[in-house]
Design a protein around this motif. Structure first.
Motif: not given
Length: 307
Positions: A249-250, A246
């Protein structure tokens, strides 16, 4: 179209060797570097911070890697105004420095400093000459605040290293405070010095906010992780952080946007504990490939480039 290169800081850390990331038959220094270069197009050499390299060693780095492989090299600690052990200096220079446990740049006679500069840069010439030296990383210490004298030292560093290029990373928050951030980035742009953007733990005197900025045609991002033991003297506690999918991905679109402002962007994972950096670098590279930008391309490891 610019390029994005993703890699890690170091390929020889003892916890990496113990992690199983290298196949069992990859046992020698030569084989490890070749294997690493078959997976990534970029590496940062951190051992040069602790001890200047020999020219022969630098020649090995060049000869054992692909023709399109890039090395960034961390500057020797004395030259970044960090404490340096006398036994880290060249053997014949040790008798010419004060008898202290740790030396700072101000402690060392000018002629010795000059010789350290010449030898350090001279040893790196084989990489530069071959077009394989990306940048020399000057990571300045926590006691290096924004100010006229320190700005002049950065310019002195840039002049000394030419035609090799440098990039600078700060560990004193005054450089990127809300009041000084614009001044710092304008200064670096004016003199064409690449700024090293960082992701690191916040809330410490050494903390620099995660501002992504290109101040030259080369942009550099270093990921240090978010260990809750950032102040530990144990380097593995400080950098032992595995980024989640996550988190990466950010970060991917942010890195993409940065790359639109530079001809080349270097992204380095410095969470060097076991194979954390290698795993995260591979994940981030895949995310960047999967989300192509308008003005940059992720450099892949191409089969046609020989050793």
């Amino acid at each position: 179209m610019g390029e994005l290169l993703v890699g890690t800081a170091s390929w020889t850390d003892k916890t990496l060797l113990a992690s199983g990331w290298y196949p069992p038959d990859v046992k020698t220094a030569e084989d490890r570097l070749k294997y690493y270069a078959s997976r990534f197009p970029l590496v940062e050499v951190d051992s040069t911070y602790y001890s200047p390299p020999a020219e022969r060693t630098v020649g090995y780095w060049r000869d054992r890697t692909r023709c399109d492989f890039t090395f960034n090299v961390k500057a020797f600690s004395l030259l970044t105004q960090h404490p340096t052990r006398p036994d880290a200096l060249y053997k014949e220079l040790r008798e010419r420095v004060p008898d202290k446990r740790s030396l700072y740049l101000r402690d060392v006679p000018g002629d010795v400093v000059e010789e350290v500069w010449q030898r350090f840069l001279g040893a790196l010439w084989p990489l530069h000459e071959a077009g394989r030296l990306g940048a020399l990383l000057f990571q300045f210490p926590q006691w290096f605040p924004i100010g006229r004298a320190n700005k002049e030292y950065i310019l002195q560093v840039k002049r000394r290293c030419e035609p090799m290029r440098v990039c600078v990373e700060f560990r004193n928050r005054t450089w990127m405070s809300e009041d000084n951030q614009e001044e710092t980035l304008d200064f670096l742009r004016r003199y064409d010095v690449p700024y090293v953007s960082v992701d690191m733990p916040q809330g410490h005197p050494s903390s620099i906010p995660p501002v992504l900025a290109a101040t030259s045609d080369l942009a550099v991002v270093r990921f240090h992780g978010h260990s809750d033991k950032w102040t530990s003297k144990n380097i593995y506690e400080r950098f032992g952080y595995l980024y989640s999918e996550r988190e990466l991905k950010d970060w991917a679109p942010k890195v993409r946007r940065l790359a639109e402002d530079a001809d080349t962007t270097h992204v380095l994972l410095n969470n060097c504990y076991r194979d954390y950096a290698q795993r995260n670098a591979a994940q981030l590279a895949a995310l960047l490939v999967a989300s192509p930008g308008q003005g940059s391309a992720v450099r892949q490891v191409a089969d046609e480039c020989g050793q």
